[in-house]
Design an enzyme around this catalytic site. Structure first.
Site, PDB file in Angstrom:
ATOM      1  N   ASN A   1      47.573 -64.384  70.319  1.00 48.31           N
ATOM      2  CA  ASN A   1      46.601 -63.577  69.576  1.00 48.31           C
ATOM      3  C   ASN A   1      45.197 -63.876  70.067  1.00 48.31           C
ATOM      4  O   ASN A   1      44.894 -64.987  70.511  1.00 48.31           O
ATOM      5  CB  ASN A   1      46.720 -63.815  68.062  1.00 48.31           C
ATOM      6  CG  ASN A   1      45.802 -64.914  67.575  1.00 48.31           C
ATOM      7  OD1 ASN A   1      44.604 -64.697  67.361  1.00 48.31           O
ATOM      8  ND2 ASN A   1      46.339 -66.118  67.405  1.00 48.31           N
TER       9      ASN A   1
ATOM     10  N   PHE B   1      38.537 -64.004  64.469  1.00 51.98           N
ATOM     11  CA  PHE B   1      38.040 -64.135  63.095  1.00 51.98           C
ATOM     12  C   PHE B   1      37.741 -62.769  62.462  1.00 51.98           C
ATOM     13  O   PHE B   1      36.696 -62.578  61.823  1.00 51.98           O
ATOM     14  CB  PHE B   1      36.784 -65.003  63.042  1.00 51.98           C
ATOM     15  CG  PHE B   1      37.029 -66.488  63.162  1.00 51.98           C
ATOM     16  CD1 PHE B   1      38.287 -67.036  63.019  1.00 51.98           C
ATOM     17  CD2 PHE B   1      35.969 -67.351  63.415  1.00 51.98           C
ATOM     18  CE1 PHE B   1      38.501 -68.413  63.131  1.00 51.98           C
ATOM     19  CE2 PHE B   1      36.160 -68.726  63.526  1.00 51.98           C
ATOM     20  CZ  PHE B   1      37.421 -69.244  63.384  1.00 51.98           C
TER      21      PHE B   1
ATOM     22  N   ASN C   1      40.436 -71.396  54.987  1.00 52.96           N
ATOM     23  CA  ASN C   1      40.016 -71.732  56.337  1.00 52.96           C
ATOM     24  C   ASN C   1      38.608 -71.191  56.560  1.00 52.96           C
ATOM     25  O   ASN C   1      38.351 -70.002  56.357  1.00 52.96           O
ATOM     26  CB  ASN C   1      41.010 -71.118  57.327  1.00 52.96           C
ATOM     27  CG  ASN C   1      40.889 -71.692  58.716  1.00 52.96           C
ATOM     28  OD1 ASN C   1      40.066 -71.245  59.502  1.00 52.96           O
ATOM     29  ND2 ASN C   1      41.752 -72.646  59.027  1.00 52.96           N
TER      30      ASN C   1
ATOM     31  N   SER D   1      39.627 -72.566  66.997  1.00 50.49           N
ATOM     32  CA  SER D   1      40.134 -71.270  67.437  1.00 50.49           C
ATOM     33  C   SER D   1      39.640 -71.003  68.853  1.00 50.49           C
ATOM     34  O   SER D   1      38.450 -71.159  69.142  1.00 50.49           O
ATOM     35  CB  SER D   1      39.650 -70.157  66.514  1.00 50.49           C
ATOM     36  OG  SER D   1      39.963 -68.895  67.085  1.00 50.49           O
TER      37      SER D   1
ATOM     38  N   ASN E   1      39.409 -68.104  70.179  1.00 50.63           N
ATOM     39  CA  ASN E   1      39.076 -66.684  70.269  1.00 50.63           C
ATOM     40  C   ASN E   1      37.644 -66.342  69.866  1.00 50.63           C
ATOM     41  O   ASN E   1      37.280 -65.173  69.819  1.00 50.63           O
ATOM     42  CB  ASN E   1      40.063 -65.869  69.424  1.00 50.63           C
ATOM     43  CG  ASN E   1      41.491 -66.064  69.898  1.00 50.63           C
ATOM     44  OD1 ASN E   1      41.742 -66.066  71.101  1.00 50.63           O
ATOM     45  ND2 ASN E   1      42.411 -66.250  68.967  1.00 50.63           N
ATOM     46  N   THR E   2      36.850 -67.350  69.545  1.00 45.53           N
ATOM     47  CA  THR E   2      35.417 -67.169  69.308  1.00 45.53           C
ATOM     48  C   THR E   2      34.686 -68.012  70.346  1.00 45.53           C
ATOM     49  O   THR E   2      34.870 -69.235  70.398  1.00 45.53           O
ATOM     50  CB  THR E   2      35.025 -67.598  67.885  1.00 45.53           C
ATOM     51  OG1 THR E   2      35.672 -66.737  66.943  1.00 45.53           O
ATOM     52  CG2 THR E   2      33.523 -67.503  67.686  1.00 45.53           C
TER      53      THR E   2
ATOM     54  N   LYS F   1      40.485 -78.783  61.409  1.00 45.57           N
ATOM     55  CA  LYS F   1      41.569 -78.278  62.254  1.00 45.57           C
ATOM     56  C   LYS F   1      41.180 -78.397  63.718  1.00 45.57           C
ATOM     57  O   LYS F   1      40.139 -77.884  64.133  1.00 45.57           O
ATOM     58  CB  LYS F   1      41.878 -76.820  61.902  1.00 45.57           C
ATOM     59  CG  LYS F   1      43.156 -76.289  62.567  1.00 45.57           C
ATOM     60  CD  LYS F   1      43.595 -74.988  61.929  1.00 45.57           C
ATOM     61  CE  LYS F   1      44.962 -74.545  62.424  1.00 45.57           C
ATOM     62  NZ  LYS F   1      45.444 -73.345  61.721  1.00 45.57           N
TER      63      LYS F   1
ATOM     64  N   ASN G   1      45.731 -76.098  66.137  1.00 49.17           N
ATOM     65  CA  ASN G   1      45.538 -74.662  66.277  1.00 49.17           C
ATOM     66  C   ASN G   1      46.384 -74.163  67.444  1.00 49.17           C
ATOM     67  O   ASN G   1      47.236 -74.891  67.965  1.00 49.17           O
ATOM     68  CB  ASN G   1      44.041 -74.376  66.514  1.00 49.17           C
ATOM     69  CG  ASN G   1      43.594 -73.069  65.896  1.00 49.17           C
ATOM     70  OD1 ASN G   1      44.244 -72.043  66.052  1.00 49.17           O
ATOM     71  ND2 ASN G   1      42.468 -73.089  65.202  1.00 49.17           N
TER      72      ASN G   1
END
Length: 360
Positions: A113, A117, A141, A175, A177-178, A213, A242
């Site tokens: 994925n 966010f 979260n 994460s 993805n940011t 996390k 993660n």
């Protein structure tokens, strides 16, 4: 009357024929229509545990990302989990990355994925969290907006808005993805961030436990430094891990997709991070294990390796929501088989240097 397993299996087969993100939205809708098994939290004297001061009926949690916007809390609290985590939430609503951004790797029972966010924002999520709901432990979260000039302020702002309505919060600095979010795992940036978020937590009407996390792509020395920072700031626990930017064992065309990989291919990395982290914290902080857990055997292995609780997400899309209750019951049976009277006595029993005990 128990929920017929054939209905769940039929639903899973139908959802696999639909674009993944659309299928996920349909799954959330099905929860509201009670088209999913909702047996209530699985509980027993052996499974009951205490996590950072929170009393759980069992150690099987729902990981963040499944219910980003706290839209299905009622059903999820009746789905067999011992605790549920929603989010990630950011101060302002954001769309996230462009679609498609969710990819099934069916042969590996895995997912990639790159959501970024996507969520409705802290105000809308706080309003949903404030609604009456069944009893149960609920966490949030915490995230930061993609274009924020001060991400530490974003984490604190989300906690201030939503903290009064949850039982714990997880600081998500891992994460992939940011852009540059993982840079906050560095010692100086992390220490400054934790100070800001802890101040926001301490200002809540009812201060709650704070977890951190972390990523599975950290070197052992980095994990040890993060553990030291967490201990120095008296955090209440660490979530490991993660998703990963690595592609262990993947050879298909989807392996080239950008984003975080979850599911069984992540398991070895998550286990290694857990082992290093458990040695580093020395029983002084509880660890929640996430990543590639899809059976009672794997959940029990993580607990014996040092986790005080576990969380599920990707496995649910392949095995169904009933997996939560199945794993909890399997854990109970394994504890009974091994003559373990309470789950806490199994934590870390297979780890190097086991026997030092835990202090939570």
């Amino acid at each position: 009357m128990s929920f017929p397993s054939w209905i769940e299996q039929l639903g899973l087969r139908l959802l696999r024929k639909v674009e993944p993100e659309t299928a996920h939205a349909l799954a959330l809708r099905a929860l509201h229509l009670r088209l999913a098994p909702l047996p209530g939290p699985v509980a027993s004297p052996r499974l009951a545990c205490r996590l950072a001061g929170l009393d759980l009926p069992n150690p099987v949690g729902l990981a963040a990302g499944f219910d980003k916007n706290a839209q299905a809390l009622g059903p999820l609290l009746r789905a067999g989990f011992g605790f549920v985590e929603v989010g990630a939430a950011t101060p302002r609503p954001q769309w996230g990355n462009a679609r498609p951004r969710l990819f099934r790797l069916s042969a590996e029972r895995a997912v990639i994925n790159r959501f970024g966010f996507n969520n409705d924002g802290a105000r809308a999520i706080a309003a949903r969290l404030a609604r009456p709901r069944p009893s149960g432990v609920v966490g949030l979260n915490l995230g930061a907006n993609k274009n924020s000039p001060d991400r530490a302020a974003d984490f604190a702002a989300v906690l201030s808005a939503c903290g009064p309505f949850v039982d714990f919060a997880t600081i998500n600095v891992s994460s992939p993805n940011t852009e540059a979010l993982r840079d906050l795992q560095g010692p100086a940036a992390l220490s400054a961030l934790l100070a800001r978020v802890i101040a926001a937590r301490d200002a809540l009407p009812r201060p709650i436990p704070l977890f951190l996390k972390i990523a599975p792509d950290l070197a052992p020395g980095e994990i040890e430094t993060i553990a030291g920072t967490a201990l120095a700031h008296r955090l209440d626990g660490i979530v490991a891990t993660n998703t990963t930017v690595a592609r262990p064992g993947l050879t298909g065309p989807l392996a080239a997709q950008k984003g975080g990989l979850s599911g069984p291919p992540l398991a070895a990395l998550a286990r290694a991070t857990l082992a290093t982290l458990y040695r580093a914290v020395g029983g002084r902080l509880p660890i929640i294990a996430v990543g590639g857990i899809d059976s009672g055997a794997e959940a029990y292995a993580r607990i014996r390796a040092g986790a005080s609780a576990i969380q599920l997400y990707t496995a649910l899309s392949y095995h169904g929501l009933s997996l939560a209750a199945h794993i909890a019951r399997d854990l109970d049976a394994r504890l009974a088989r091994d003559g373990v009277a309470r789950l806490a006595d199994a934590v870390g029993q297979d780890a190097a240097g086991a026997g030092a005990g835990t202090v939570f």
